[in-house]
Design an enzyme around this catalytic site. Structure first.
Site, PDB file in Angstrom:
ATOM      1  N   GLY A 231      42.199   0.846 111.713  1.00  0.00           N
ATOM      2  CA  GLY A 231      42.269   1.529 113.000  1.00  0.00           C
ATOM      3  C   GLY A 231      40.906   2.032 113.424  1.00  0.00           C
ATOM      4  O   GLY A 231      39.868   1.546 112.963  1.00  0.00           O
ATOM      5  N   SER A 232      40.902   3.008 114.286  1.00  0.00           N
ATOM      6  CA  SER A 232      39.655   3.572 114.793  1.00  0.00           C
ATOM      7  C   SER A 232      38.980   4.425 113.728  1.00  0.00           C
ATOM      8  O   SER A 232      39.618   4.872 112.765  1.00  0.00           O
ATOM      9  CB  SER A 232      39.927   4.422 116.030  1.00  0.00           C
ATOM     10  OG  SER A 232      40.654   5.590 115.677  1.00  0.00           O
ATOM     11  N   THR A 233      37.695   4.675 113.923  1.00  0.00           N
ATOM     12  CA  THR A 233      36.970   5.537 112.996  1.00  0.00           C
ATOM     13  C   THR A 233      37.555   6.942 112.985  1.00  0.00           C
ATOM     14  O   THR A 233      37.658   7.584 111.931  1.00  0.00           O
ATOM     15  CB  THR A 233      35.482   5.577 113.371  1.00  0.00           C
ATOM     16  OG1 THR A 233      34.949   4.246 113.270  1.00  0.00           O
ATOM     17  CG2 THR A 233      34.702   6.495 112.448  1.00  0.00           C
ATOM     18  N   ALA A 234      37.975   7.423 114.148  1.00  0.00           N
ATOM     19  CA  ALA A 234      38.561   8.763 114.231  1.00  0.00           C
ATOM     20  C   ALA A 234      39.854   8.847 113.428  1.00  0.00           C
ATOM     21  O   ALA A 234      40.073   9.809 112.674  1.00  0.00           O
ATOM     22  CB  ALA A 234      38.812   9.138 115.685  1.00  0.00           C
ATOM     23  N   SER A 235      40.723   7.842 113.566  1.00  0.00           N
ATOM     24  CA  SER A 235      41.987   7.872 112.823  1.00  0.00           C
ATOM     25  C   SER A 235      41.743   7.710 111.329  1.00  0.00           C
ATOM     26  O   SER A 235      42.435   8.319 110.502  1.00  0.00           O
ATOM     27  CB  SER A 235      42.935   6.786 113.334  1.00  0.00           C
ATOM     28  OG  SER A 235      42.390   5.492 113.134  1.00  0.00           O
ATOM     29  N   GLY A 236      40.757   6.901 110.967  1.00  0.00           N
ATOM     30  CA  GLY A 236      40.428   6.736 109.557  1.00  0.00           C
ATOM     31  C   GLY A 236      39.897   8.008 108.933  1.00  0.00           C
ATOM     32  O   GLY A 236      40.246   8.360 107.799  1.00  0.00           O
ATOM     33  N   GLU A 253      39.632   0.300 106.977  1.00  0.00           N
ATOM     34  CA  GLU A 253      38.995  -0.777 107.744  1.00  0.00           C
ATOM     35  C   GLU A 253      38.972  -0.298 109.180  1.00  0.00           C
ATOM     36  O   GLU A 253      40.003  -0.287 109.860  1.00  0.00           O
ATOM     37  CB  GLU A 253      39.778  -2.084 107.574  1.00  0.00           C
ATOM     38  CG  GLU A 253      38.999  -3.314 107.968  1.00  0.00           C
ATOM     39  CD  GLU A 253      39.093  -3.610 109.451  1.00  0.00           C
ATOM     40  OE1 GLU A 253      38.071  -3.369 110.152  1.00  0.00           O
ATOM     41  OE2 GLU A 253      40.145  -4.052 109.911  1.00  0.00           O
ATOM     42  N   CYS A 287      37.957  -5.481 115.833  1.00  0.00           N
ATOM     43  CA  CYS A 287      36.872  -4.730 115.200  1.00  0.00           C
ATOM     44  C   CYS A 287      35.717  -5.642 114.831  1.00  0.00           C
ATOM     45  O   CYS A 287      34.597  -5.176 114.622  1.00  0.00           O
ATOM     46  CB  CYS A 287      37.386  -4.010 113.958  1.00  0.00           C
ATOM     47  SG  CYS A 287      38.138  -5.103 112.737  1.00  0.00           S
TER      48      CYS A 287
END
Length: 501
Positions: A231-236, A253, A287
């Site tokens: 997912g997104s960097t924020a969600s990760g 990822e 991505c």
């Protein structure tokens, strides 16, 4: 194709209820066809209670699944691949309907899903044992499953991400609970149904949901022993923080702003083809998209001219139309966000060199289309050169020296993919070693190479998928040591002294 889509839509209930859906009507959300903006169906989400039930069931299943031999697990995975293959056309059309991607691209995604189950099913029983002779001690290494694992998936490639997590996870002896992307959950839920017809009860499960409630509850559960998120960097980052409370290992990822570096001696025909493929495949909702093209100043005018002509020829439309190159983005929110980046690029002084023509009439007038867009004269400080746009938008900038190109690539917060194009192999390899990314593609931009490590660095996450090493990531190491009988085992002198009779 239209007939197949009609049959699938007709078979869907007005409200899709799954085993771990709750009964609360307020937990429903609508899945929309992004090509038309029209509802496909309504999904009944889960809640905290159903998350608890899913994990408890998964934990019970683990107690028997973990003791299956590697040969037995191999047979299950290979059978799963065969069963998924039987449903490949159905899955591709369903994915096209809820995600918007061209059906031929959706077919590729489902094909990868089948292949990844076959890959891990073929190798899991062939991994060598590890044994060490340390003189007085023999030592063996045992790879054991973690237990109940969680997979958090995005909307862009449900079959690819499901296969990339499920196949090695199950092969290693774990059980898994998945949470699909809310914009396109139907394909993943159907994949799970198919797999449940093959694997023992509760080895594979999924809980649909809207927003962060379900993923956070899954990650935070004390019985969950590993988490993999795409997912997104924020969600990760949020997932990693939640998992850290219980010291749960994670594989992330995340996003990418991937550079496509073209030197003056590159094969122009190859570059044009790969740049268009890299930037616009999967409508840029990837991505790994080659969204940032960097070209040596001597080749810049020629390449810009060729790319401009190519972008104008891209056909945007319904993914069910086999002549479509680029389908709609997945949601109205995503459409508005990508369009706002295009306006931002104009304001910052980039040149809008080319745009395609999205459909505006008939049943597609309400679709979430974004015209394929090419910006030139883009500098590294512009927003569109730094942010992951996640749509059919590509930027082109120039460089003069090899050092400048490397510095520009490495200035990104992301570090997933990079492409390097040059007929000078020595230079290409030198640049490759200097790039701070997880994967470098030299004179090609083929991303789906099963059997090789996939993953990034920096804000693109950590951990690797799709290769033999992934089986080790889904396992924990136990070291067993025992006397060899060849020589005395060393002991602390103090213990020897005080234990004498």
């Amino acid at each position: 194709m239209a007939e197949a889509a009609a049959r699938i839509l007709e078979a869907l209930p007005a409200v899709c209820e799954y085993r771990w859906s709750c009964k609360d009507a307020s937990k429903r959300f609508t899945v929309v066809n992004p090509a038309t903006g029209e509802p496909i169906t309504v999904v009944q989400a889960g809640n905290l209670d159903t998350v608890q039930g899913a994990i408890q069931a998964s934990h019970r299943a683990f107690e028997s699944w973990r003791w299956k031999t590697r040969q037995e697990r191999s047979l299950y995975l290979l059978q799963a691949a065969d069963e998924l293959q039987k449903h490949s056309h159905e899955l591709a059309v369903l994915l096209c309907l809820e995600n918007g991607k061209p059906v031929k691209d959706a077919s590729f995604d489902v094909g990868f899903l089948v292949q990844v189950f076959r890959y891990f099913g073929s190798i899991v029983d062939k991994l060598p044992s590890e044994f060490f002779d340390q003189g007085s001690i023999y030592s063996s290494v045992i790879y054991e499953p973690h237990g109940v694992c969680v997979g958090i998936l995005p909307f862009n490639w449900p079959p690819v991400h499901a296969g990339g997590k499920l196949a090695p996870c199950l092969a290693a002896g774990n059980t898994m609970v998945l949470k699909p992307g809310e914009q396109a959950p139907l394909t993943l839920m159907r994949i799970v149904e198919i797999l449940q017809s093959v694997f023992p009860a509760d080895v594979v499960q999924a809980v649909p949901g809207l927003g962060p409630e379900i993923p956070q509850a899954l990650i935070n559960h004390p019985l969950v022993k590993m988490v993999s998120l795409t997912g997104s960097t924020a969600s990760g980052s949020q997932a990693a923080q939640t998992a850290a409370v219980t010291l749960t290992p994670t594989v992330l990822e995340l996003g990418g702003k991937n550079a496509f570096v073209v030197f003056e001696d590159a094969d122009l025909e190859l570059v044009v083809r790969d740049a268009i493929d890299g930037a616009f495949f999967n409508k840029g909702e990837s991505c790994t998209a080659a969204s940032r093209i960097l070209v040596h100043k001597d080749l810049y005018p020629t390449l810009v001219s060729r790319l401009t002509a190519a972008v104008k020829k891209l056909r945007t439309g319904d993914g069910l139309d086999e002549t479509t190159h680029i389908g709609p983005v997945v949601s109205r929110e995503r459409q508005q966000e990508v369009l706002s980046y295009i306006e931002q690029g104009k304001r910052e002084g980039a040149t809008l060199a080319a745009q395609g023509d999205p459909p505006t009439a008939g049943r597609l007038s309400g679709g979430f289309f974004v015209p394929p867009t090419l910006f030139t004269d883009v500098t590294a400080d512009m927003t569109i050169a730094q942010r992951e746009i996640f749509g059919p938008v590509v930027t082109v900038g120039s460089f003069e020296t090899e050092e400048e190109a490397v510095k520009t690539v490495n200035s990104s917060q992301y570090g997933l993919f990079a492409g390097v194009y040059s007929s000078d192999f020595t230079r290409a390899m030198r640049v490759t070693r200097k790039l701070d990314v997880g994967v470098v593609l030299v004179n090609n931009y083929f991303r789906a190479l099963l059997g090789t490590p996939f993953g990034g660095v920096k804000d693109s996450g950590y951990g690797r998928e799709h290769w033999i090493g992934t089986l080790r990531e889904w396992s924990r190491v136990k070291n067993v040591r025992f006397p060899s009988g060849l020589s005395p085992i060393p002991a602390w002198g103090g213990a020897v002294d005080v234990c004498k009779l």
